[in-house]
Design a protein around this motif. Structure first.
Motif: not given
Length: 222
Positions: A166, A217, A173, A170
């Motif tokens: 996770r 995600q 990205y 994140a």
């Protein structure tokens, strides 16, 4: 720029999960293989840069030199994050995209460092980071667009289980969004054919990876 996608079967040794008592032999082998792939990517990047003819040499404060220096730093953090994810992430698909990002961006680092040598410029210049951008994009807290903070990097290193996936997804990205912003700034200012070619490839690759990261995600939320 990332390496071409491969099938899961081609990376069975890479994605094998560790036993309770420690890293499985397949994972240890996979780490060694990834290290070799990263080095090969770097060498291919250097070779590509050396084979490209140079008619003019950008100056020390040029857009091209600033882009090469700053994007090298930007890419280096992406490679570091990807190696952490490859080692510790839970989902095979996350480890696979980490491999692709690490090898591809290491190759681009090799190309950009070769440009600087061919232009007879230092890997580090006298100008502040991002000063080459005409829109005056500010460096926030000493970081270029999209880069993770030291605290975020420490959290990623310390994470376990799905939390690794996770956090990596994140952070990467956001990292790619910042990288694309830098690429667009370079493309708006340079007419150097090789810089344009590599920058456009970076943008296309990272835009594709943004879609994959977004899908992963959603998968990692489960």
């Amino acid at each position: 720029m990332t390496a071409p996608a491969t099938t899961d079967s081609e990376h069975d040794d890479v994605v094998a999960a560790p036993d309770e008592g420690g890293p499985a032999p397949a994972r240890r082998y996979g780490l060694a293989a990834l290290a070799i792939m990263v080095v090969v990517g770097l060498l291919l990047g250097y070779a590509g840069g050396l084979l490209t003819p140079r008619l003019t040499r950008p100056g020390d404060s040029s857009v091209e030199a600033g882009f090469a220096r700053d994007m090298t730093t930007h890419h280096a953090q992406a490679v570091e994050m990807s190696l952490i994810a490859y080692r510790s992430a839970t989902l095979p698909e996350v480890r696979q995209i980490a491999v692709d990002i690490a090898t591809g961006q290491q190759g681009e680092i090799g190309a950009m460092q070769t440009w600087l040598r061919e232009w007879q410029l230092s890997p580090t210049g006298s100008q502040p980071p991002m000063s080459w951008m005409s829109d005056g994009a500010a460096v926030k807290d000493g970081l270029m667009p999209g880069m993770a903070t030291p605290q975020q990097m420490a959290s990623l290193r310390d994470a376990t289980g799905l939390e690794v996936d996770r956090q990596f997804l994140a952070l990467m990205y956001t990292h790619h969004l910042g990288g694309i912003h830098m690429v667009d700034a370079a493309l708006a200012e340079t007419d150097n054919a090789e810089v344009v070619r590599v920058a456009q490839t970076m943008k296309t690759t990272q835009q594709s990876e943004l879609n994959n990261l977004r899908q992963l995600q959603a998968q990692a939320k489960g």
